[in-house]
Scaffold this motif. Sequence first.
Motif, PDB file in Angstrom:
ATOM      1  N   ASP A  11      -3.740  35.250  24.944  1.00 33.09           N
ATOM      2  CA  ASP A  11      -5.052  35.707  24.987  1.00 33.09           C
ATOM      3  C   ASP A  11      -5.822  34.769  24.078  1.00 33.09           C
ATOM      4  O   ASP A  11      -6.979  34.238  24.612  1.00 33.09           O
ATOM      5  N   TYR A  12      -5.293  34.397  23.015  1.00 33.52           N
ATOM      6  CA  TYR A  12      -6.190  33.216  22.143  1.00 33.52           C
ATOM      7  C   TYR A  12      -6.093  31.994  23.091  1.00 33.52           C
ATOM      8  O   TYR A  12      -7.319  31.258  23.203  1.00 33.52           O
ATOM      9  N   MET A  13      -5.112  31.480  23.682  1.00 32.71           N
ATOM     10  CA  MET A  13      -5.143  30.193  24.592  1.00 32.71           C
ATOM     11  C   MET A  13      -6.187  30.461  25.678  1.00 32.71           C
ATOM     12  O   MET A  13      -6.759  29.553  25.856  1.00 32.71           O
ATOM     13  N   GLN A  14      -6.161  31.537  26.363  1.00 29.40           N
ATOM     14  CA  GLN A  14      -6.923  31.594  27.394  1.00 29.40           C
ATOM     15  C   GLN A  14      -8.388  31.849  27.018  1.00 29.40           C
ATOM     16  O   GLN A  14      -9.324  31.133  27.696  1.00 29.40           O
ATOM     17  N   LYS A  15      -8.840  32.199  25.778  1.00 30.17           N
ATOM     18  CA  LYS A  15     -10.202  32.265  25.272  1.00 30.17           C
ATOM     19  C   LYS A  15     -10.735  30.761  25.020  1.00 30.17           C
ATOM     20  O   LYS A  15     -11.709  30.351  25.151  1.00 30.17           O
TER      21      LYS A  15
ATOM     22  N   GLU B  98     -11.313  29.128  28.312  1.00 26.28           N
ATOM     23  CA  GLU B  98     -12.578  29.742  28.915  1.00 26.28           C
ATOM     24  C   GLU B  98     -14.117  29.158  28.246  1.00 26.28           C
ATOM     25  O   GLU B  98     -14.957  28.686  28.907  1.00 26.28           O
ATOM     26  N   LEU B  99     -13.770  28.589  26.994  1.00 25.97           N
ATOM     27  CA  LEU B  99     -14.749  27.949  26.136  1.00 25.97           C
ATOM     28  C   LEU B  99     -15.234  26.603  26.799  1.00 25.97           C
ATOM     29  O   LEU B  99     -16.267  26.142  27.043  1.00 25.97           O
ATOM     30  N   ILE B 100     -13.777  25.750  27.252  1.00 23.01           N
ATOM     31  CA  ILE B 100     -14.293  24.728  27.990  1.00 23.01           C
ATOM     32  C   ILE B 100     -14.430  24.796  29.500  1.00 23.01           C
ATOM     33  O   ILE B 100     -15.613  24.177  30.072  1.00 23.01           O
TER      34      ILE B 100
ATOM     35  N   GLU C  31     -13.772  14.918  28.355  1.00 24.31           N
ATOM     36  CA  GLU C  31     -13.435  16.261  27.984  1.00 24.31           C
ATOM     37  C   GLU C  31     -12.225  16.808  27.923  1.00 24.31           C
ATOM     38  O   GLU C  31     -11.434  17.487  27.182  1.00 24.31           O
ATOM     39  N   LEU C  32     -11.665  16.626  29.224  1.00 25.29           N
ATOM     40  CA  LEU C  32     -10.512  16.946  29.617  1.00 25.29           C
ATOM     41  C   LEU C  32      -9.119  16.383  28.750  1.00 25.29           C
ATOM     42  O   LEU C  32      -8.250  16.935  28.424  1.00 25.29           O
ATOM     43  N   ALA C  33      -9.322  14.941  28.682  1.00 20.39           N
ATOM     44  CA  ALA C  33      -8.409  14.004  28.323  1.00 20.39           C
ATOM     45  C   ALA C  33      -8.353  14.381  26.726  1.00 20.39           C
ATOM     46  O   ALA C  33      -7.163  13.805  26.078  1.00 20.39           O
TER      47      ALA C  33
ATOM     48  N   ILE D 145      -3.920  23.571  26.887  1.00 25.95           N
ATOM     49  CA  ILE D 145      -5.371  24.236  27.290  1.00 25.95           C
ATOM     50  C   ILE D 145      -5.862  23.510  28.409  1.00 25.95           C
ATOM     51  O   ILE D 145      -6.452  23.951  29.294  1.00 25.95           O
ATOM     52  N   PHE D 146      -5.442  22.109  28.644  1.00 24.57           N
ATOM     53  CA  PHE D 146      -5.933  21.306  29.912  1.00 24.57           C
ATOM     54  C   PHE D 146      -5.407  22.013  31.100  1.00 24.57           C
ATOM     55  O   PHE D 146      -6.111  22.066  31.960  1.00 24.57           O
ATOM     56  N   LEU D 147      -3.869  22.485  31.098  1.00 23.57           N
ATOM     57  CA  LEU D 147      -3.496  23.004  32.334  1.00 23.57           C
ATOM     58  C   LEU D 147      -4.397  24.454  32.521  1.00 23.57           C
ATOM     59  O   LEU D 147      -4.684  24.759  33.798  1.00 23.57           O
TER      60      LEU D 147
END
Length: 464
Positions: free
Chosen positions: A239-243, A246-248, A265-267, A273-275
């Motif tokens: 849940d933390y990583m998904q949030k 979602e910010l990005i 931004e992705l790099a 989080i990238f994936l």
Amino acid sequence: MTIWEGDFVLYENFANNIKKQELLQPKQRVIVACSGGADSLCLLHLMQRFVAQEGGEIIVCHVNHQLRGDDSKEDARVVETYCQNNELIFALEHVDVKAWAMQQSLSIETAARQLRYAALRAVKLKYAAEIIITAHTKNDQAETFFLNMLRGAGLSGLKGILPKQKDLLRPLLGVSRPEIETYCRIHKLIYCQDKSNEQLEYLRNSVRKELIPYIKNKYNPKIIEVLGRNIQLLQVEDDYMQKQAELIGAQIIKQEQVVMIKRQELASLHKAIFLRVVLLAVEKLKGDKQGLGNVHLEAIYNLVQVKATGKTIELPGKIWAKLQYENLVLQLAKPLENVANDQEIILEKAGKYDFYGKIFMVTMQKELPTIEKNNILCLPFVPNVTKIKIRTRRVGDKINIVNVGRKKLKEFFIERKIDSFKRDSIPLVEYNGQVVWVVGHRKFTVDFVDNAGKSSYIIIEYIQ
């Protein structure tokens, strides 16, 4: 502890869990999915007690998958009889699982799950309910964990079944199968035995009947409880990583059949989080992320890290990924947006022309228009001499620029930073073998403006 004390504890935990996590709002109308098995009858009985104390309304939905002939009909009859005896609204839905599985090339298990949830949501809509409640248990959670692990799932798969997900509620995830069977025995709930649950050709059945018992006997008799605790931790971390993703993901730009994300931004993101951001982008593009596996995500990750501008990766679902200037671009293949290079129409007379959804209006007149507009091109027209086409770009196309001379059309696109995935869909106007208009961008007509009234003019207006 007596079995009656166990019954009290089970209901109190059930009710307190719903209240504590605010899984239901006061006096809600809910759909309770009931197959007729021990789990779902236990859930239905618990919900009756809860509604009696807290208010609300229950609609019972039974989905007949039509897989077991008369046994399927008997399951439906058992649930309907229970509802009649308890004055509950009963909704029966029939689905053809075998036909759907064959049509969509799915396993029977996957097809049954898809149709079951579709049927439940249809009943939810019919009765204007807000929540669908299913009887997934602690044992189901463990089985799902092993199934996803065997299929090679990441954290999002290993986190298992969520207690609440959109319109789905699963309040029995903390309850084990033995507890449910004890509850049914206390309350004399006569449930159905699904014989297909014994068929080991189904992977879930094999996990339930063979893998988990083996682990219990050989390694840890409390594996169900251990997995339950670990899965709760995985759900918190996921849940933390998904949030964070979602910010990005809020910065993802969607334009028709394309989504774009800033490469820089992705790099800079952690790979985890990238994936997730890439998965969000795919979901935003096509509505789901079905078929996208680790090998595809790794390819996109490497594409961004090595700045492989121009390289294209084909992904499942007819998606193309590439780097264009400062963006990672994901494009949903759309034939009319990627017209083959040799497509053209010849403007032989006045009228309306449709070039793959782009509309042009062609008229003839003796004098030049007094007002020049960006969406209108005027060219001298000599019958039997002038040849005018609207077409797509071709290898070797050139344009003639004032004070510059002839230049490759490709260089013009690069200088204007027009993404390559858009170039094939830009109409070109060709006049006597020369490109004179890159529609929507620039005209190259200096050689043809001064006609001194020697002929009429053809007026080409780009409508949309």
